[in-house]
Write a protein that holds these residues in place. Structure first.
Motif, PDB file in Angstrom:
ATOM      1  N   LEU A  42      46.966  59.185 -34.109  1.00  0.00           N
ATOM      2  CA  LEU A  42      46.354  57.901 -33.767  1.00  0.00           C
ATOM      3  C   LEU A  42      46.898  56.811 -34.700  1.00  0.00           C
ATOM      4  CD1 LEU A  42      44.287  56.735 -31.775  1.00  0.00           C
ATOM      5  CD2 LEU A  42      42.558  56.986 -33.560  1.00  0.00           C
ATOM      6  N   TYR A  43      47.798  56.004 -34.172  1.00  0.00           N
ATOM      7  CA  TYR A  43      48.373  54.918 -34.966  1.00  0.00           C
ATOM      8  C   TYR A  43      47.437  53.719 -35.025  1.00  0.00           C
ATOM      9  CZ  TYR A  43      52.643  57.647 -34.405  1.00  0.00           C
ATOM     10  OH  TYR A  43      53.564  58.668 -34.406  1.00  0.00           O
ATOM     11  N   ASN A  44      46.676  53.510 -33.958  1.00  0.00           N
ATOM     12  CA  ASN A  44      45.718  52.409 -33.892  1.00  0.00           C
ATOM     13  C   ASN A  44      44.517  52.837 -33.081  1.00  0.00           C
ATOM     14  OD1 ASN A  44      47.557  49.977 -34.855  1.00  0.00           O
ATOM     15  ND2 ASN A  44      48.732  51.075 -33.295  1.00  0.00           N
ATOM     16  N   SER A  45      43.338  52.391 -33.491  1.00  0.00           N
ATOM     17  CA  SER A  45      42.163  52.541 -32.645  1.00  0.00           C
ATOM     18  C   SER A  45      42.087  51.312 -31.750  1.00  0.00           C
ATOM     19  CB  SER A  45      40.893  52.648 -33.493  1.00  0.00           C
ATOM     20  OG  SER A  45      40.875  53.852 -34.224  1.00  0.00           O
ATOM     21  N   LEU A  46      41.818  51.515 -30.475  1.00  0.00           N
ATOM     22  CA  LEU A  46      41.841  50.426 -29.505  1.00  0.00           C
ATOM     23  C   LEU A  46      40.478  50.271 -28.843  1.00  0.00           C
ATOM     24  CD1 LEU A  46      45.241  51.257 -27.726  1.00  0.00           C
ATOM     25  CD2 LEU A  46      44.867  49.798 -29.729  1.00  0.00           C
ATOM     26  N   TYR A  47      40.038  49.028 -28.733  1.00  0.00           N
ATOM     27  CA  TYR A  47      38.775  48.707 -28.072  1.00  0.00           C
ATOM     28  C   TYR A  47      39.068  47.574 -27.094  1.00  0.00           C
ATOM     29  CZ  TYR A  47      37.156  50.961 -32.382  1.00  0.00           C
ATOM     30  OH  TYR A  47      36.973  51.821 -33.445  1.00  0.00           O
ATOM     31  N   ARG A  48      39.176  47.927 -25.816  1.00  0.00           N
ATOM     32  CA  ARG A  48      39.555  46.936 -24.812  1.00  0.00           C
ATOM     33  C   ARG A  48      38.395  46.599 -23.892  1.00  0.00           C
ATOM     34  NH1 ARG A  48      43.663  47.547 -19.572  1.00  0.00           N
ATOM     35  NH2 ARG A  48      43.258  45.456 -18.767  1.00  0.00           N
ATOM     36  N   ALA A  49      38.257  45.323 -23.587  1.00  0.00           N
ATOM     37  CA  ALA A  49      37.299  44.852 -22.590  1.00  0.00           C
ATOM     38  C   ALA A  49      38.024  43.817 -21.744  1.00  0.00           C
ATOM     39  CB  ALA A  49      36.066  44.247 -23.251  1.00  0.00           C
ATOM     40  N   ASP A  50      38.414  44.213 -20.535  1.00  0.00           N
ATOM     41  CA  ASP A  50      39.186  43.340 -19.642  1.00  0.00           C
ATOM     42  C   ASP A  50      40.426  42.805 -20.355  1.00  0.00           C
ATOM     43  OD1 ASP A  50      37.424  43.862 -17.611  1.00  0.00           O
ATOM     44  OD2 ASP A  50      36.286  42.014 -17.836  1.00  0.00           O
ATOM     45  N   ASP A  51      40.496  41.489 -20.566  1.00  0.00           N
ATOM     46  CA  ASP A  51      41.693  40.885 -21.158  1.00  0.00           C
ATOM     47  C   ASP A  51      41.561  40.644 -22.653  1.00  0.00           C
ATOM     48  OD1 ASP A  51      43.003  40.892 -18.734  1.00  0.00           O
ATOM     49  OD2 ASP A  51      42.446  38.843 -18.222  1.00  0.00           O
ATOM     50  N   GLN A  52      40.582  41.281 -23.283  1.00  0.00           N
ATOM     51  CA  GLN A  52      40.441  41.187 -24.728  1.00  0.00           C
ATOM     52  C   GLN A  52      40.617  42.569 -25.353  1.00  0.00           C
ATOM     53  OE1 GLN A  52      37.644  38.265 -26.541  1.00  0.00           O
ATOM     54  NE2 GLN A  52      36.585  38.406 -24.569  1.00  0.00           N
ATOM     55  N   LEU A  53      41.132  42.574 -26.570  1.00  0.00           N
ATOM     56  CA  LEU A  53      41.433  43.843 -27.222  1.00  0.00           C
ATOM     57  C   LEU A  53      41.283  43.703 -28.727  1.00  0.00           C
ATOM     58  CD1 LEU A  53      42.650  46.764 -26.873  1.00  0.00           C
ATOM     59  CD2 LEU A  53      44.902  45.697 -27.165  1.00  0.00           C
ATOM     60  N   LEU A  54      40.534  44.618 -29.321  1.00  0.00           N
ATOM     61  CA  LEU A  54      40.441  44.713 -30.776  1.00  0.00           C
ATOM     62  C   LEU A  54      41.262  45.918 -31.198  1.00  0.00           C
ATOM     63  CD1 LEU A  54      36.655  43.932 -31.304  1.00  0.00           C
ATOM     64  CD2 LEU A  54      38.571  42.521 -32.067  1.00  0.00           C
ATOM     65  N   VAL A  55      42.243  45.692 -32.057  1.00  0.00           N
ATOM     66  CA  VAL A  55      43.148  46.742 -32.525  1.00  0.00           C
ATOM     67  C   VAL A  55      42.881  46.998 -33.999  1.00  0.00           C
ATOM     68  CG1 VAL A  55      45.543  47.458 -32.823  1.00  0.00           C
ATOM     69  CG2 VAL A  55      44.915  45.979 -30.890  1.00  0.00           C
ATOM     70  N   ASN A  56      42.418  48.199 -34.319  1.00  0.00           N
ATOM     71  CA  ASN A  56      42.208  48.594 -35.709  1.00  0.00           C
ATOM     72  C   ASN A  56      43.436  49.385 -36.142  1.00  0.00           C
ATOM     73  OD1 ASN A  56      39.615  50.567 -37.435  1.00  0.00           O
ATOM     74  ND2 ASN A  56      41.188  49.242 -38.253  1.00  0.00           N
ATOM     75  N   ALA A  57      44.319  48.740 -36.882  1.00  0.00           N
ATOM     76  CA  ALA A  57      45.528  49.416 -37.342  1.00  0.00           C
ATOM     77  C   ALA A  57      45.152  50.502 -38.342  1.00  0.00           C
ATOM     78  CB  ALA A  57      46.466  48.410 -37.999  1.00  0.00           C
ATOM     79  N   HIS A  58      45.949  51.567 -38.404  1.00  0.00           N
ATOM     80  CA  HIS A  58      45.693  52.621 -39.376  1.00  0.00           C
ATOM     81  C   HIS A  58      46.772  52.609 -40.443  1.00  0.00           C
ATOM     82  CE1 HIS A  58      42.255  54.172 -37.304  1.00  0.00           C
ATOM     83  NE2 HIS A  58      42.926  54.266 -36.166  1.00  0.00           N
ATOM     84  N   VAL A  59      46.337  52.707 -41.678  1.00  0.00           N
ATOM     85  CA  VAL A  59      47.214  52.660 -42.842  1.00  0.00           C
ATOM     86  C   VAL A  59      47.111  53.993 -43.561  1.00  0.00           C
ATOM     87  CG1 VAL A  59      47.722  51.454 -44.992  1.00  0.00           C
ATOM     88  CG2 VAL A  59      46.816  50.174 -43.042  1.00  0.00           C
ATOM     89  N   TRP A  60      48.248  54.563 -43.920  1.00  0.00           N
ATOM     90  CA  TRP A  60      48.258  55.875 -44.545  1.00  0.00           C
ATOM     91  C   TRP A  60      47.387  55.862 -45.807  1.00  0.00           C
ATOM     92  CZ3 TRP A  60      48.968  58.952 -48.701  1.00  0.00           C
ATOM     93  CH2 TRP A  60      49.251  60.306 -48.469  1.00  0.00           C
ATOM     94  N   GLY A  61      46.457  56.828 -45.898  1.00  0.00           N
ATOM     95  CA  GLY A  61      45.621  56.956 -47.071  1.00  0.00           C
ATOM     96  C   GLY A  61      44.417  56.036 -47.115  1.00  0.00           C
ATOM     97  N   VAL A  62      44.233  55.226 -46.063  1.00  0.00           N
ATOM     98  CA  VAL A  62      43.128  54.265 -46.034  1.00  0.00           C
ATOM     99  C   VAL A  62      42.218  54.595 -44.860  1.00  0.00           C
ATOM    100  CG1 VAL A  62      42.484  51.828 -45.801  1.00  0.00           C
ATOM    101  CG2 VAL A  62      44.565  52.468 -47.055  1.00  0.00           C
ATOM    102  N   ASN A  63      40.921  54.638 -45.113  1.00  0.00           N
ATOM    103  CA  ASN A  63      39.976  54.878 -44.025  1.00  0.00           C
ATOM    104  C   ASN A  63      40.023  53.705 -43.050  1.00  0.00           C
ATOM    105  OD1 ASN A  63      37.115  54.848 -42.711  1.00  0.00           O
ATOM    106  ND2 ASN A  63      37.335  56.883 -43.598  1.00  0.00           N
ATOM    107  N   ALA A  64      39.700  53.972 -41.807  1.00  0.00           N
ATOM    108  CA  ALA A  64      39.812  52.947 -40.763  1.00  0.00           C
ATOM    109  C   ALA A  64      39.022  51.685 -41.086  1.00  0.00           C
ATOM    110  CB  ALA A  64      39.366  53.509 -39.414  1.00  0.00           C
ATOM    111  N   TYR A  65      37.872  51.836 -41.754  1.00  0.00           N
ATOM    112  CA  TYR A  65      37.064  50.647 -42.044  1.00  0.00           C
ATOM    113  C   TYR A  65      37.747  49.719 -43.039  1.00  0.00           C
ATOM    114  CZ  TYR A  65      35.560  53.041 -46.339  1.00  0.00           C
ATOM    115  OH  TYR A  65      35.531  53.685 -47.548  1.00  0.00           O
TER     116      TYR A  65
END
Length: 247
Positions: free
Chosen positions: A188-211
């Protein structure tokens, strides 16, 4: 204002409006407008004309350099957050509540949504009941990629247990018309949250928790673009994911 640099380049090479027009694949009147009125051609045409004249395209048409700089920030970018912890949970849930056609979620667990907004399942049920397609892809707790992510983030088996917890949260939605729940084993390189034409992309960084990793908020701006790239990425993972069966 006349384009004297272009006029000089044409004179030095013995180019006429007609001969340069033939090379640049435009009408001679267009060349005349470039020279006498200072008009700026489209980038592809400008590149072809500059190559023909042996000149730097940005020297002939400085406006192209300015336009390039203006495009350095994607028109699809709404906001950029230093870390997911800076994004209010309401930003996620309000966006999902506005969806009318598509809700797509690609994560390993993201249990923060249910923890902070216990009514999430109810929201998804409402959207599905009104014809919105809901697709949720969670990490397979047994997959090697999930275990590896736990090691990289120094989270140990915690991430595996959170994948199981996420599945427990969403399982009541299995079998509901319009809602599909699957598990995936991908990196999983990015967590994706899509709603129609909007998208929140949570990038993932090695060694860092998603938050603690960055989030960018995108809004689709025509076909393709960054939004399209992430939408295609979701579809590719979805095609490999395993449907969760009713118990």
């Amino acid at each position: 204002m006349p384009n004297e640099r272009l006029r000089a380049a044409m004179a030095a090479g013995g180019w006429t409006y007609a001969t340069l027009a033939a090379k640049a694949e435009v009408d001679p009147k267009s060349i005349e407008r470039w020279v006498n009125l200072g008009r700026t051609p489209r980038r592809a045409t400008a590149m072809l004309a500059a190559e023909t004249l042996g000149e730097d395209v940005h020297a002939l048409w400085p406006a192209l350099r300015q336009a390039r700089a203006a495009r350095a920030v994607s028109p699809e970018l709404v906001a950029l957050y230093d870390q997911r912890a800076d994004v209010l949970v309401s930003a996620f849930t309000d966006m999902l509540a506005q969806a009318r056609e598509h809700i797509d979620v690609l994560v390993y667990a993201a249990v923060f949504l249910h923890e902070a907004y216990p009514r999430l399942n109810g929201l998804l049920l409402e959207r599905a009941a009104e014809g919105c397609s809901v697709r949720i892809a969670l990490g397979d707790a047994e997959s090697e990629n999930v275990r590896q992510r736990g090691m990289e983030e120094r989270f140990g088996h915690g991430i595996e247990s959170r994948c199981r917890l996420a599945l427990m949260h969403y399982r009541p939605l299995v079998g509901v018309p319009g809602i599909d729940l699957r598990t995936h084993e991908t990196t999983l390189y990015n967590s994706l949250y899509r709603a129609d034409d909007q998208l929140l992309v949570n990038a993932h960084v090695w060694g860092v928790n998603a938050y603690g990793a960055p989030v960018w908020h995108l809004r689709r701006n025509g076909a393709g673009g960054i939004f399209g790239t992430y939408a295609q990425s979701f579809d590719a993972v979805w095609a490999t994911a395993t449907p969760v069966q009713e118990e």
